[in-house]
Design an enzyme around this catalytic site. Structure first.
Site, PDB file in Angstrom:
ATOM      1  N   GLY A  36       0.836  -1.204   0.000  1.00 13.03           N
ATOM      2  CA  GLY A  36       0.000   0.000   0.000  1.00 13.03           C
ATOM      3  C   GLY A  36       0.873   1.258   0.000  1.00 13.03           C
ATOM      4  N   HIS A  37       1.891   1.275   0.868  1.00 15.08           N
ATOM      5  CA  HIS A  37       2.807   2.422   0.883  1.00 15.08           C
ATOM      6  C   HIS A  37       3.552   2.540  -0.448  1.00 15.08           C
ATOM      7  CE1 HIS A  37       2.725   1.342   5.306  1.00 15.08           C
ATOM      8  NE2 HIS A  37       2.441   2.617   5.352  1.00 15.08           N
TER       9      HIS A  37
END
Ligand code: PAF
Length: 281
Positions: A36-37
């Site tokens: 996600g990051h």
């Protein structure tokens, strides 16, 4: 990729980019990075010449010291991932750098921070806006990227930036999911194995809710649908279900007729997971 731990060194690195006429995108994180990051890093790279990532586990946004202590950390692994992704600079401040002794200035969005998730975690969003405002003042990015998974956080930050006339454009990155639909989160590693198997119930309930919203369901029936799906999973406890206008987060009581955010928080033991969908009926 280079790194800094002091404000002067971070500003020095950014000044080098600026001198070359380059634009700067920032991805603020609390580390223990996952896909996600990394999708936010990719989004940042697509919008600017240089990408600066901050890693800072922000004490001001944790309610209990135990949660702060339990927050997973792996700096060496994070730096390896960021270097492989072509990040230009990583800022890793100490707590005393972000919150020097004697500091007293906070930043708070007075309404948005204290509704919905903010009622369950008093002071959480004030901690987020205070640290993000400080990070923006240090790095002074042209754009900054945040995940849509933390939907209320994204709206709170957009409000802060608009209200304080901060010269930074905020981009929301779509939620990245595990193959079974579970939204990626640093908390997922703390789930007991049986809870991890049960956790995709959030995304299943939200998928069903999105379909029903597009098909014209009423708000009470939508609540019943989601509540029943979560109740059918014995390991899950529904903590919060909010059906709100997508931008203002005002509760919707009448017909669903505009962009709607369905925000769900569900506990598995002492781990609270959140997920959301934005749907236009
Ligand atoms: O979303 C997070 O990881 C944090 O809330 C943030 C934006 C980095 C502020 O500490």
């Amino acid at each position: 990729m280079n790194t800094s731990r002091t404000i002067a060194d971070c500003r020095g690195a950014v000044a080098t980019f600026r001198k070359a006429g380059e634009t700067v995108a920032m991805v603020p994180t609390m580390g223990f990075l996952h896909d996600g990051h990394m999708s936010l890093v990719a989004l940042a790279k697509s919008h600017a010449d240089r990408v600066v990532v901050s890693i800072f586990v922000n004490p001001a946004q944790f309610g209990e010291a135990a949660d702060l202590d339990a927050y997973p950390r792996d700096e060496a692994r994070d730096l390896g991932m960021l270097s492989a992704a072509g990040v230009d600079h990583v800022f890793l401040p100490e707590t005393a750098t972000m919150y020097p002794p004697g500091d007293e200035t906070i930043v708070e969005t007075t309404r948005l921070a204290n509704i919905l998730h903010g009622q369950v975690r008093p002071g959480h969003f004030r901690g987020v806006t205070t640290v993000v405002a400080r990070l923006f003042n240090i790095v002074q990015p042209d754009i900054a990227c945040f995940g849509e998974k933390d939907y209320q956080q994204l709206q709170v930050i957009k409000r802060m930036v608009a209200d304080l006339h901060m010269p930074v454009r905020i981009f929301g990155g779509p939620t990245v999911r595990e193959p079974d639909g579970l939204a990626m989160s640093s908390r997922n590693v703390r789930l007991a194995p049986a809870d991890r198997r049960a956790a995709p119930v959030l995304s299943r309930a939200l998928d069903a809710a999105a379909d029903a919203t597009r098909a014209g369901i009423s708000v009470p029936a939508l609540r019943d649908l989601i509540t029943a799906m979560i109740a059918a999973e014995p390991r899950a406890t529904l903590q919060g279900l909010d059906i709100v206008a997508a931008e203002t987060l005002h509760p919707i009581t009448g017909p669903l007729d505009g962009p709607t955010a369905i925000m769900l928080s569900v506990a598995f033991g002492d781990i609270l997971l959140i997920d959301q969908r934005v749907v236009t009926p």
